[in-house]
Design a protein around this motif. Structure first.
Motif, short mmCIF file in Angstrom:
data_model
loop_
_atom_site.label_atom_id
_atom_site.label_comp_id
_atom_site.label_asym_id
_atom_site.label_seq_id
_atom_site.Cartn_x
_atom_site.Cartn_y
_atom_site.Cartn_z
N ARG A 52 0.68 -1.21 -0.13
CA ARG A 52 -0.06 0.06 0.04
C ARG A 52 0.66 1.40 -0.07
NH1 ARG A 52 -3.34 -3.09 3.43
NH2 ARG A 52 -5.15 -4.19 2.01
N MET A 89 3.43 1.81 -9.11
CA MET A 89 4.48 1.43 -9.94
C MET A 89 4.00 2.06 -11.39
SD MET A 89 6.65 -1.55 -10.51
CE MET A 89 7.59 -1.82 -12.22
N ALA A 128 0.81 -1.77 -18.35
CA ALA A 128 0.08 -2.89 -17.84
C ALA A 128 -1.27 -2.48 -17.52
CB ALA A 128 1.09 -3.58 -16.69
N LEU A 129 -2.08 -1.66 -17.98
CA LEU A 129 -3.47 -1.52 -17.61
C LEU A 129 -4.33 -2.80 -17.92
CD1 LEU A 129 -3.65 1.99 -19.61
CD2 LEU A 129 -3.09 1.52 -17.12
N PHE A 130 -5.42 -2.92 -17.10
CA PHE A 130 -6.23 -3.88 -17.12
C PHE A 130 -7.23 -3.79 -18.21
CE2 PHE A 130 -5.22 -3.22 -12.53
CZ PHE A 130 -4.18 -4.17 -12.44
N ASP A 131 -7.10 -4.61 -19.25
CA ASP A 131 -8.02 -4.53 -20.39
C ASP A 131 -9.43 -4.68 -20.08
OD1 ASP A 131 -5.55 -4.95 -21.88
OD2 ASP A 131 -5.80 -7.17 -21.55
N SER A 132 -9.88 -5.26 -19.07
CA SER A 132 -11.37 -5.47 -18.84
C SER A 132 -11.90 -4.32 -18.15
CB SER A 132 -11.20 -6.93 -18.03
OG SER A 132 -10.41 -6.72 -16.91
N LEU A 133 -11.04 -3.35 -17.74
CA LEU A 133 -11.89 -2.32 -16.98
C LEU A 133 -11.46 -0.96 -17.83
CD1 LEU A 133 -10.03 -3.04 -13.35
CD2 LEU A 133 -12.31 -3.49 -14.33
N PHE A 158 -8.24 1.72 -9.36
CA PHE A 158 -8.06 0.26 -8.67
C PHE A 158 -7.60 0.10 -7.44
CE2 PHE A 158 -6.82 -3.93 -8.47
CZ PHE A 158 -7.61 -4.79 -9.15
N GLY A 159 -6.43 1.06 -7.06
CA GLY A 159 -6.00 0.83 -5.94
C GLY A 159 -6.79 1.45 -4.84
N GLN A 182 -9.88 -1.46 -4.51
CA GLN A 182 -9.53 -2.63 -4.05
C GLN A 182 -8.49 -2.84 -2.81
OE1 GLN A 182 -11.27 -4.95 -5.25
NE2 GLN A 182 -11.81 -4.11 -7.30
N GLY A 183 -7.70 -1.69 -2.95
CA GLY A 183 -6.54 -1.80 -1.78
C GLY A 183 -6.99 -1.15 -0.46
N ARG A 189 -16.74 3.58 -4.68
CA ARG A 189 -16.76 3.47 -6.25
C ARG A 189 -17.25 5.17 -6.67
NH1 ARG A 189 -16.23 -0.85 -9.35
NH2 ARG A 189 -17.24 -0.02 -11.13
N ARG A 209 -2.48 5.93 -12.35
CA ARG A 209 -3.03 4.85 -11.63
C ARG A 209 -1.81 4.69 -10.49
NH1 ARG A 209 -3.23 -1.25 -13.97
NH2 ARG A 209 -0.80 -0.87 -14.13
N TYR A 225 -14.50 -11.06 -3.86
CA TYR A 225 -14.80 -10.44 -4.81
C TYR A 225 -16.05 -10.69 -5.41
CZ TYR A 225 -10.15 -8.46 -4.06
OH TYR A 225 -9.03 -7.91 -3.67
N THR A 271 2.00 -9.41 -20.10
CA THR A 271 1.83 -7.81 -20.25
C THR A 271 1.99 -7.30 -19.07
OG1 THR A 271 -0.65 -7.81 -20.10
CG2 THR A 271 0.46 -7.89 -22.29
N GLU A 272 2.36 -7.97 -17.91
CA GLU A 272 2.67 -7.51 -16.56
C GLU A 272 1.40 -7.07 -15.76
OE1 GLU A 272 5.89 -4.68 -17.37
OE2 GLU A 272 7.11 -6.16 -16.15
N GLN A 273 0.12 -7.55 -16.38
CA GLN A 273 -0.88 -7.01 -15.51
C GLN A 273 -1.19 -7.85 -14.03
OE1 GLN A 273 -4.63 -6.84 -17.90
NE2 GLN A 273 -3.38 -6.77 -19.79
N LEU A 309 -0.86 -2.98 -6.71
CA LEU A 309 -1.80 -2.35 -6.09
C LEU A 309 -2.46 -2.91 -4.90
CD1 LEU A 309 -3.41 -1.57 -9.71
CD2 LEU A 309 -2.54 0.09 -8.14
N ALA A 310 -1.56 -3.71 -4.29
CA ALA A 310 -1.98 -4.35 -2.87
C ALA A 310 -3.20 -5.27 -3.03
CB ALA A 310 -2.28 -3.35 -1.67
N THR A 311 -3.18 -5.94 -4.31
CA THR A 311 -4.31 -6.88 -4.53
C THR A 311 -3.64 -8.55 -4.93
OG1 THR A 311 -5.66 -5.18 -5.40
CG2 THR A 311 -6.35 -7.34 -6.12
#
Lengths: 267, 256
Positions: A92, A96, A102-107, A115-116, A119-120, A125, A165, B38, B124-126, B133-135
């Motif tokens: 926490r 980085m 390294a973005l999340f494609d699904s979001l 995200f942090g 989730q963190g 939301r 991010r 989740y 892709t380092e995801q 991100l502490a997950t």
């Protein structure tokens, strides 16, 4: 526990302290006893050629890779072998920016940035979305980008979202992995400026790896050069041109001739 | 000596892979039962596995039931045992063909998708980004898929059972001229609770194996597009083989 630094007579525990960190993959030794202290609020850039172990060093500090020996301390706490909840607690403190973002494609973009927070840190939301849009504005992206998918963005925009991010959770330590690789010189400079601005605004400690000297000169307080698994030179950015180290001289001037010999196989 | 060292190397490689899979399974299972959960992701995976697999599983089930009725009729009519067709169809579907065929179809659809998605995230380092991100990636990526796979397969198979029996009914009544009420009566007469339950337990086991193999191969994929392709193939092949082996073992436990 790492040895504390003595600064102006006061003892200060370094934010990040590496002592004798070694890592090998099979017979290939990648890190061969790395010692490094990064002070609170300092920006250190590690330079070095491709395959010299820069990424392995960052991943070892993050706990993604386990070093074979040596210790890694964050705020004086030995984090070399911690896992589970303790690792999440330490993470926490971190943000980085990855080389490929390294973005999340699904979001969508805003959820990537938030995200942090969601989730963190368990932020709601609605609030997380507002903070994400504010952070996107800080890296020069409008709210219209927030709903887009990462695949719809250009490389430079993806890097900026990645930067948003990394800083959205107000981390104490930020890592930058090749922040300007693959960008045109102008966009690279924009990213450098954003990095300097974000790190200064947060008062964060920054550790970056790059082989882009223009970037290193702009964002670093101190520069360390990694060669064959060891830090062969560490010093302030102002002394990099007068390091007196032939390896550093060859690297910063990008000369093919010198003590560093590239291994090029003839096919 | 080379021969012996070859055997030794193969044994060590096998043991290393088995140990890595066992550790992966235990870690993933521990994250399935520990909060935080989740729920949004579990729900999304349930829709992906259960709802979107329904057409392909339903189509497989209806044709399997229809073919079973046709085949049983042509075989049983040789010794005037046509009345057993309804029983043969319902027992074959609920005990074996429903869970196994649904399992294999879902392995092709879902196992491959999981391996490709996680594999791409890995290269892709995801996955590393999640850690920063502490997950925990096990909790965020693997546990929801395992929970969704294990719970949705039995529901899918229950629906497939009904559709399969209906396929047999259609052929028997409209093509072979059976009396509808006596066909339904014969279907119920010899069907036992255990026939359906054993099929659903198998389905849960297959769902777990499909998700586990998809996640395991995706999570450990290496080397770009080629690595992701290999992970996808390995996920489908290994889950299909494990489904067939597990089916034999579970049948032995339930009916021997």
């Amino acid at each position: 526990m790492s040895e504390p630094l003595e600064l102006n007579g006061a003892m200060e525990v370094p934010k990040i302290a590496l002592r004798g960190v070694k890592k090998a993959f099979g017979p290939k030794v990648v890190l061969d006893g790395v010692d490094l202290d990064v002070k609170r609020g300092e920006s250190v850039v590690i330079i070095g050629g491709s395959g010299t172990g820069k990424s392995v060093l960052l991943k070892s500090i993050l706990g993604i890779l386990q070093p074979d020996s040596g210790t890694i301390s964050i705020d004086g706490e030995d984090t070399t072998h911690i896992g589970g909840r303790d690792r999440e607690r330490v993470m926490r403190k971190f943000g980085m920016l990855f080389q490929g973002a390294a973005l999340f494609d699904s979001l969508p973009v805003w959820e990537n940035v938030a995200f942090g927070l969601i989730q963190g840190q368990g932020v709601g939301r609605r609030e997380a979305r507002e903070r994400a849009i504010a952070t996107l504005a800080a890296v020069g992206l409008g709210p219209d980008v927030a709903e887009l998918s990462p695949a719809e963005l250009s490389g430079g925009m993806q890097k900026r979202v990645g930067l948003a991010r990394a800083v959205c959770t107000n981390p104490e330590i930020i890592f930058f992995d090749e922040p300007t690789t693959g960008l045109d010189p102008i966009m690279a400079d924009v990213i450098n400026d954003l990095i300097v601005k974000c790190v200064k605004n947060l008062g964060a400690t920054a550790l970056s790896i790059t082989h882009d000297m223009a970037s290193a000169r702009k964002i670093a307080d101190r520069i360390a050069m990694l060669y064959k698994g060891k830090l062969i030179w560490v010093g302030p950015v102002s002394e990099i041109d007068n390091s007196g180290n032939p390896y550093v001289d060859q690297f910063i001037h990008g000369r093919a001739e010198g003590p560093i010999q590239m291994q090029i196989k003839a096919f | 000596m080379n021969f012996l060292s070859g055997i030794g190397r193969a044994t060590l490689t096998f043991l290393e892979a088995a140990g890595r899979l066992a550790l992966f399974t235990l870690t993933a299972l521990s994250h399935c039962v520990r909060p935080p959960f989740y729920l949004r992701h579990i729900g999304r995976q349930m829709v992906e596995i259960g709802y979107y697999s329904l057409p392909v599983v339903g189509l497989t089930a209806v044709f399997t039931g229809m073919v079973l009725a046709l085949q049983s009729y042509s075989g049983f009519s040789r010794f005037s045992a046509e009345s057993a067709i309804a029983t043969v169809v319902v027992l074959s579907i609920t005990r074996e063909l429903g869970p196994v065929l649904a399992g294999l179809m879902v392995a092709g659809r879902i196992g491959a998708a999981m391996a490709a998605e996680l594999g791409t995230m890995r290269v892709t380092e995801q996955v590393d980004a999640l850690t920063t991100l502490a997950t925990n990636p096990y909790k965020y990526l693997v546990a929801p898929r395992l929970i969704a796979g294990t719970t949705m397969l039995p529901i899918l198979v229950l629906i497939a059972d009904i559709i399969g029996v209906f396929g047999g009914y259609l052929v028997s009544v409209y093509r072979l001229g059976f009396n509808p009420s006596s066909y339904i009566n014969n279907t119920w007469q010899y069907l036992e609770f255990m026939d359906v339950v054993s099929g659903l337990v198998k389905a849960a086991a297959f769902g777990f194996v499909i998700s586990l193999m998809g996640c395991y191969h995706g999570y450990h994929s290496r080397g770009g597009a080629q690595g992701v392709g290999a992970a996808t193939t390995n996920a489908v092949v290994s889950s299909s083989i494990l489904i067939l082996v597990l089916n034999y073992l579970l049948t032995g436990i339930f009916f021997s």
